[in-house]
Motif scaffolding. Structure first.
Motif, short mmCIF file in Angstrom:
data_model
loop_
_atom_site.label_atom_id
_atom_site.label_comp_id
_atom_site.label_asym_id
_atom_site.label_seq_id
_atom_site.Cartn_x
_atom_site.Cartn_y
_atom_site.Cartn_z
N GLY A 122 -4.78 6.30 -1.59
CA GLY A 122 -5.98 5.86 -2.82
C GLY A 122 -4.91 4.74 -3.34
N ILE A 123 -3.49 4.99 -3.61
CA ILE A 123 -2.68 4.20 -4.22
C ILE A 123 -2.77 2.83 -3.47
CG2 ILE A 123 -0.24 3.50 -4.68
CD1 ILE A 123 -0.01 6.40 -5.30
N ALA A 124 -2.72 2.95 -2.07
CA ALA A 124 -2.47 1.88 -1.16
C ALA A 124 -3.88 1.14 -1.68
CB ALA A 124 -2.59 2.10 0.36
N LEU A 125 -5.00 1.49 -1.53
CA LEU A 125 -6.48 0.97 -1.95
C LEU A 125 -6.06 0.17 -3.47
CD1 LEU A 125 -9.10 3.51 -0.73
CD2 LEU A 125 -8.66 1.33 0.21
N GLU A 126 -5.62 0.74 -4.47
CA GLU A 126 -5.47 0.02 -5.66
C GLU A 126 -4.60 -0.96 -5.52
OE1 GLU A 126 -6.71 0.80 -8.55
OE2 GLU A 126 -8.18 2.20 -7.74
N GLN A 127 -3.65 -1.00 -4.44
CA GLN A 127 -2.86 -2.24 -4.46
C GLN A 127 -3.43 -3.09 -3.44
OE1 GLN A 127 0.56 0.26 -2.99
NE2 GLN A 127 1.49 0.15 -4.99
N ASN A 128 -4.59 -2.97 -3.02
CA ASN A 128 -5.46 -3.95 -2.20
C ASN A 128 -4.50 -4.01 -0.68
OD1 ASN A 128 -7.41 -5.78 -1.66
ND2 ASN A 128 -6.00 -7.36 -2.09
N LYS A 129 -4.38 -3.06 -0.29
CA LYS A 129 -4.04 -2.63 0.99
C LYS A 129 -4.97 -1.71 1.91
CE LYS A 129 0.79 -3.00 -0.67
NZ LYS A 129 2.23 -2.17 -0.91
N PRO A 130 -6.06 -2.15 2.11
CA PRO A 130 -6.86 -1.63 2.89
C PRO A 130 -6.78 -1.04 4.11
CG PRO A 130 -7.76 -3.69 2.66
CD PRO A 130 -6.84 -3.70 1.94
N ALA A 131 -5.91 -1.81 4.79
CA ALA A 131 -5.68 -1.56 6.42
C ALA A 131 -4.53 -0.27 6.26
CB ALA A 131 -5.01 -2.67 6.98
N GLU A 132 -3.73 -0.32 5.20
CA GLU A 132 -2.55 0.76 5.09
C GLU A 132 -3.40 1.98 4.80
OE1 GLU A 132 0.96 1.83 2.29
OE2 GLU A 132 0.78 -0.36 2.72
N ALA A 133 -4.34 1.95 3.87
CA ALA A 133 -4.91 3.09 3.30
C ALA A 133 -5.67 3.67 4.44
CB ALA A 133 -5.94 2.59 2.23
N ALA A 134 -6.40 2.63 5.34
CA ALA A 134 -7.21 3.41 6.35
C ALA A 134 -6.31 4.17 7.44
CB ALA A 134 -8.16 2.17 6.94
N THR A 135 -5.24 3.53 7.66
CA THR A 135 -4.05 4.38 8.72
C THR A 135 -3.84 5.63 8.13
OG1 THR A 135 -3.32 2.11 9.35
CG2 THR A 135 -1.97 4.06 9.63
#
Length: 260
Positions: A122-135
């Protein structure tokens, strides 16, 4: 975020039960011997085995207390780390929150670890890192040790994070098992599947699914309202009880227009 209790089995349980059973048998035999006035023979025959059984039982019980206390300490430490991380995230300190999750992810019990990874994603999504979040979401979804509820949530979040890069058919195939009435994730998963149907141009399937979600007793009021609107736009009536809908939405009953 509520964490599930630890499900780690106590490795000494079986041994403790065996020792207890052995002790019970020995005590019964000693009691029989006493009843027959065979004190000396009983003491000679059962004294050492009985003492050993008692000592083994005490050792097993002590091991259990140590294990339980250790597990409680681990759960408390995991909870404190998760709460600290969530506090940091709520304050906008995403990097600090992410750092606070590291010990739980590396050493936490399966439930706490899964919760920490979901928060990290969720933090990764907030940081605009959808690929990292999805992983990260996919990692939780594939973790056999994680609670099933967390795995299902991770599956939904992984698809959401990658929705724009996925084919509608792949979205439907991935979430269809969760998007069924009776499944705890019927509403959230069904909404995404319905959007994928729309992307396919399949308005009939989408409308029917949105209406089913709106009528489902386990759907939240917010999602019910959204699904009714979507179904209505697609020409599907998702209202069974007008009075109930009025109460949920807070809409006043329209005044009567009958002539006096």
């Amino acid at each position: 975020m509520a964490l599930p209790p630890s499900t780690v089995a106590n490795p000494d349980d079986k041994r403790a039960r065996a020792n207890a059973a052995q002790e019970d048998v020995l005590l019964r035999e000693v009691d029989d011997a006493v009843r027959q006035d065979q004190y000396a023979e009983a003491a000679q025959k059962y004294g050492k085995p009985l003492t050993a059984a008692v000592l083994l039982g005490l050792a097993a019980f002590g091991g259990y207390l140590y294990w339980e206390n250790h597990q409680k300490g681990v759960r408390e430490a995991d909870s404190e780390a998760l709460v600290s991380a969530m506090d940091q995230v709520e304050r906008g300190n995403l990097a600090s929150g992410d750092t606070a999750l590291a010990p739980v992810i590396s050493d936490g019990n399966p439930g706490a670890k899964a919760a920490a990874e979901l928060l990290k994603a969720g933090i990764a999504l907030e940081q605009n890192k959808p690929a990292e979040a999805a992983t990260i979401f996919e990692r939780v979804a594939a973790d056999d040790a994680a609670p099933q509820a967390y795995r299902d949530l991770a599956t939904i979040r992984a698809v959401t994070a990658r929705y724009d890069t996925m084919k509608p058919a792949d979205v439907i195939a991935r979430l269809k098992p969760l998007a069924t009435p009776g499944n705890p994730w019927f509403g959230p998963a069904g909404e995404i599947v319905g959007m994928a149907y729309l992307d396919q141009g399949n308005q009939a399937e989408a409308g029917a699914l949105f209406a089913a979600i709106a009528k489902d007793a386990n759907t939240s009021d917010t999602l019910k309202s959204r699904m009714r609107q979507m179904a209505g736009l697609l020409g599907v009536d998702a209202i069974d009880d007008v009075d109930t809908v009025i109460r949920q939405t807070g809409t006043a009953t329209p005044p009567s227009t009958e002539s006096q």
